[in-house]
Design an enzyme around this catalytic site. Structure first.
Site, PDB file in Angstrom:
ATOM      1  N   ARG A  98       1.457   1.625 -10.247  1.00  0.00           N
ATOM      2  CA  ARG A  98       1.198   0.595 -11.365  1.00  0.00           C
ATOM      3  C   ARG A  98      -0.336   0.185 -10.639  1.00  0.00           C
ATOM      4  NH1 ARG A  98       0.845  -4.518 -13.166  1.00  0.00           N
ATOM      5  NH2 ARG A  98       1.111  -4.830 -15.251  1.00  0.00           N
ATOM      6  N   ARG A  99      -0.312  -0.441  -9.595  1.00  0.00           N
ATOM      7  CA  ARG A  99      -1.368  -1.011  -9.133  1.00  0.00           C
ATOM      8  C   ARG A  99      -2.495  -0.104  -9.028  1.00  0.00           C
ATOM      9  NH1 ARG A  99      -2.379  -4.984  -4.219  1.00  0.00           N
ATOM     10  NH2 ARG A  99      -4.555  -5.106  -4.258  1.00  0.00           N
TER      11      ARG A  99
END
Length: 139
Positions: A98-99
Site C-alpha cells: 500500500r505505501r
C-alpha cells in the site's frame, strides 16, 4: 450482542469477482505498457482496500482488538480465524504494497508484472469464501 454491518461487508465482497477477473485478464495479457502498469497499480490498490475494509468491518462488528495498521487488520482477522493462516500471510504481504502504491508511486516499477498479480485473483476469491463462511458461522 454484536452489530455487524453485513450489508457493507457483502457490498465489498460482491466487487471481488470483477476485480479477480480483471487481475486474471491483466496477467494473461501483460505487455509491460504504461496502460497495463497503471491498471496493475490500481488493481493492487483496490485489492488492498477491499480486504482491509472488510477486515475493519469485521473487527468493529465483532469487537475484536483495535487494529493499528493495515497489516494489523490482517493479523487480527487471521488470529480470529476469519481467514486461514496461509491466506493471512499472503494478505499481509499484499498490504505491505500500500505505501509504495499510494505514497511512492513515482518510483513504482510500472513496466514489470508484479509477482502477486497472477496469484491475487485466487487469494481474493479465497478471502471472499472464507469471510462468507465466517459470517455464516457467527450469525
Amino acid at each position: 450482542m454484536y452489530y455487524v454491518n453485513v450489508q457493507d461487508i457483502r457490498l465489498r465482497l460482491d466487487g471481488i469477482p470483477e476485480l479477480a477477473d480483471a487481475l486474471d485478464e491483466l496477467a494473461a495479457s501483460w505487455n509491460g505498457s504504461t496502460l497495463h502498469g497503471l491498471a496493475q497499480e490500481r488493481l493492487l490498490h483496490l485489492a488492498i482496500e477491499t480486504v482491509t475494509d472488510v477486515g475493519s468491518c469485521l473487527i468493529d462488528g465483532y469487537i475484536m482488538r483495535e487494529a493499528s495498521s493495515y497489516s494489523d487488520i490482517i493479523e487480527i482477522i487471521g488470529g480470529e480465524e476469519v481467514v486461514d493462516a496461509e491466506l493471512a500471510d499472503r494478505l499481509k504481504a499484499l498490504t505491505a504494497l500500500r505505501r509504495p502504491l499510494v505514497q511512492e508511486f513515482y518510483s513504482w516499477p510500472r513496466g514489470e508484472l508484479h509477482p502477486y498479480t497472477p496469484e491475487l485473483a485466487g487469494w481474493l476469491r479465497r478471502f471472499s469464501d472464507q469471510v462468507g463462511h465466517y459470517l455464516q458461522k457467527e450469525q
